[in-house]
Motif scaffolding. Structure first.
Motif, PDB file in Angstrom:
ATOM      1  N   PHE A 229     -33.130  26.924  -1.096  1.00 42.79           N
ATOM      2  CA  PHE A 229     -34.056  27.398   0.066  1.00 42.79           C
ATOM      3  C   PHE A 229     -33.526  26.885   1.280  1.00 42.79           C
ATOM      4  CE2 PHE A 229     -37.232  27.702  -3.559  1.00 42.79           C
ATOM      5  CZ  PHE A 229     -37.185  28.957  -3.881  1.00 42.79           C
ATOM      6  N   VAL A 230     -32.770  25.646   1.255  1.00 42.45           N
ATOM      7  CA  VAL A 230     -32.360  25.039   2.638  1.00 42.45           C
ATOM      8  C   VAL A 230     -30.740  25.132   2.545  1.00 42.45           C
ATOM      9  CG1 VAL A 230     -32.411  23.214   3.744  1.00 42.45           C
ATOM     10  CG2 VAL A 230     -34.183  23.356   2.481  1.00 42.45           C
ATOM     11  N   ASN A 231     -30.511  25.488   3.989  1.00 41.40           N
ATOM     12  CA  ASN A 231     -29.021  25.390   4.203  1.00 41.40           C
ATOM     13  C   ASN A 231     -28.430  24.226   3.916  1.00 41.40           C
ATOM     14  OD1 ASN A 231     -26.514  25.470   5.668  1.00 41.40           O
ATOM     15  ND2 ASN A 231     -27.120  27.316   6.426  1.00 41.40           N
ATOM     16  N   TYR A 232     -27.205  24.106   3.345  1.00 40.08           N
ATOM     17  CA  TYR A 232     -26.516  22.872   2.974  1.00 40.08           C
ATOM     18  C   TYR A 232     -26.577  21.743   3.913  1.00 40.08           C
ATOM     19  CZ  TYR A 232     -23.135  19.546   1.274  1.00 40.08           C
ATOM     20  OH  TYR A 232     -22.708  18.507   0.810  1.00 40.08           O
ATOM     21  N   LYS A 233     -26.026  22.462   5.349  1.00 39.31           N
ATOM     22  CA  LYS A 233     -26.064  21.467   6.308  1.00 39.31           C
ATOM     23  C   LYS A 233     -27.335  20.854   6.960  1.00 39.31           C
ATOM     24  CE  LYS A 233     -26.325  25.110   9.836  1.00 39.31           C
ATOM     25  NZ  LYS A 233     -27.329  24.605  10.849  1.00 39.31           N
ATOM     26  N   ASP A 234     -28.498  21.396   6.513  1.00 34.41           N
ATOM     27  CA  ASP A 234     -29.945  20.948   6.929  1.00 34.41           C
ATOM     28  C   ASP A 234     -30.440  19.969   5.896  1.00 34.41           C
ATOM     29  OD1 ASP A 234     -29.753  22.087   9.489  1.00 34.41           O
ATOM     30  OD2 ASP A 234     -30.802  23.910   8.515  1.00 34.41           O
ATOM     31  N   ARG A 235     -29.950  19.858   4.549  1.00 37.81           N
ATOM     32  CA  ARG A 235     -30.502  19.324   3.445  1.00 37.81           C
ATOM     33  C   ARG A 235     -30.843  17.720   3.669  1.00 37.81           C
ATOM     34  NH1 ARG A 235     -27.711  22.065  -1.833  1.00 37.81           N
ATOM     35  NH2 ARG A 235     -28.473  24.047  -1.463  1.00 37.81           N
ATOM     36  N   LYS A 236     -29.873  17.086   4.455  1.00 38.96           N
ATOM     37  CA  LYS A 236     -30.027  15.465   4.567  1.00 38.96           C
ATOM     38  C   LYS A 236     -31.272  15.469   5.825  1.00 38.96           C
ATOM     39  CE  LYS A 236     -25.769  13.977   3.400  1.00 38.96           C
ATOM     40  NZ  LYS A 236     -24.501  12.897   3.701  1.00 38.96           N
ATOM     41  N   ALA A 237     -31.597  16.470   6.638  1.00 39.78           N
ATOM     42  CA  ALA A 237     -32.524  16.068   7.367  1.00 39.78           C
ATOM     43  C   ALA A 237     -33.999  16.799   6.872  1.00 39.78           C
ATOM     44  CB  ALA A 237     -32.357  16.827   8.644  1.00 39.78           C
ATOM     45  N   VAL A 238     -33.788  17.820   6.122  1.00 42.43           N
ATOM     46  CA  VAL A 238     -34.903  18.297   5.326  1.00 42.43           C
ATOM     47  C   VAL A 238     -35.653  17.299   4.237  1.00 42.43           C
ATOM     48  CG1 VAL A 238     -35.934  20.233   4.034  1.00 42.43           C
ATOM     49  CG2 VAL A 238     -34.491  20.557   6.027  1.00 42.43           C
ATOM     50  N   ALA A 239     -34.620  16.672   3.483  1.00 43.32           N
ATOM     51  CA  ALA A 239     -35.191  15.880   2.346  1.00 43.32           C
ATOM     52  C   ALA A 239     -36.253  14.831   2.887  1.00 43.32           C
ATOM     53  CB  ALA A 239     -33.946  15.327   1.674  1.00 43.32           C
ATOM     54  N   PRO A 240     -36.018  13.969   3.947  1.00 40.09           N
ATOM     55  CA  PRO A 240     -36.961  13.090   4.315  1.00 40.09           C
ATOM     56  C   PRO A 240     -38.298  13.620   4.838  1.00 40.09           C
ATOM     57  CG  PRO A 240     -34.819  12.591   5.375  1.00 40.09           C
ATOM     58  CD  PRO A 240     -34.878  13.938   4.572  1.00 40.09           C
ATOM     59  N   ALA A 241     -38.180  14.830   5.250  1.00 39.66           N
ATOM     60  CA  ALA A 241     -39.409  15.464   6.098  1.00 39.66           C
ATOM     61  C   ALA A 241     -40.239  15.902   4.840  1.00 39.66           C
ATOM     62  CB  ALA A 241     -39.095  16.867   6.524  1.00 39.66           C
ATOM     63  N   LEU A 242     -39.721  16.162   3.656  1.00 41.56           N
ATOM     64  CA  LEU A 242     -40.308  16.556   2.502  1.00 41.56           C
ATOM     65  C   LEU A 242     -40.906  15.195   1.686  1.00 41.56           C
ATOM     66  CD1 LEU A 242     -38.302  19.365   0.868  1.00 41.56           C
ATOM     67  CD2 LEU A 242     -40.498  19.537   2.132  1.00 41.56           C
ATOM     68  N   LYS A 243     -40.540  14.072   1.977  1.00 37.64           N
ATOM     69  CA  LYS A 243     -40.929  12.990   1.260  1.00 37.64           C
ATOM     70  C   LYS A 243     -42.405  12.694   1.272  1.00 37.64           C
ATOM     71  CE  LYS A 243     -39.310   8.111   0.349  1.00 37.64           C
ATOM     72  NZ  LYS A 243     -38.285   7.324   0.319  1.00 37.64           N
ATOM     73  N   PRO A 244     -42.810  12.864   2.291  1.00 39.66           N
ATOM     74  CA  PRO A 244     -44.262  12.384   2.440  1.00 39.66           C
ATOM     75  C   PRO A 244     -45.336  13.309   1.552  1.00 39.66           C
ATOM     76  CG  PRO A 244     -43.616  12.474   4.707  1.00 39.66           C
ATOM     77  CD  PRO A 244     -42.371  12.972   3.669  1.00 39.66           C
ATOM     78  N   ILE A 245     -44.808  14.427   1.064  1.00 33.80           N
ATOM     79  CA  ILE A 245     -45.340  15.241   0.191  1.00 33.80           C
ATOM     80  C   ILE A 245     -45.577  14.400  -1.239  1.00 33.80           C
ATOM     81  CG2 ILE A 245     -45.701  17.540  -0.891  1.00 33.80           C
ATOM     82  CD1 ILE A 245     -44.273  18.669   1.522  1.00 33.80           C
TER      83      ILE A 245
END
Length: 80
Positions: A1-17
């Motif tokens: 669901f997340v563009n490859y170039k954004d994955r490194k930024a999105v992953a830490p944003a999901l971590k608090p969940i």
């Protein structure tokens, strides 16, 4: 669901969940993600979490030390 170039930024944003202490805190973290930059850019990611919420929340009953064992397969792979 997340563009490859954004994955490194999105992953830490999901971590608090998935590192939340309880379901309420996890829900608040999901809402914060949804209202933030990445939630607005990737609403299908939020929808995926919402669809799986009832299957995810039992995971939060485990202590943090066991959660890592559950969500990774490294222990199983090492054993085999």
């Amino acid at each position: 669901f997340v563009n490859y170039k954004d994955r490194k930024a999105v992953a830490p944003a999901l971590k608090p969940i998935y590192t939340a202490v309880n379901e309420d805190q996890a829900w608040e973290a999901l809402q914060a993600f949804q209202e933030g930059q990445w939630g607005e850019k990737y609403p299908t990611t939020v929808a995926s979490w919402e669809r799986a919420w009832e299957r995810f929340t039992p995971f939060l009953a485990f202590p943090p030390q066991l959660r890592r064992v559950i969500y990774t397969t490294n222990a199983i792979e090492s054993f085999n």
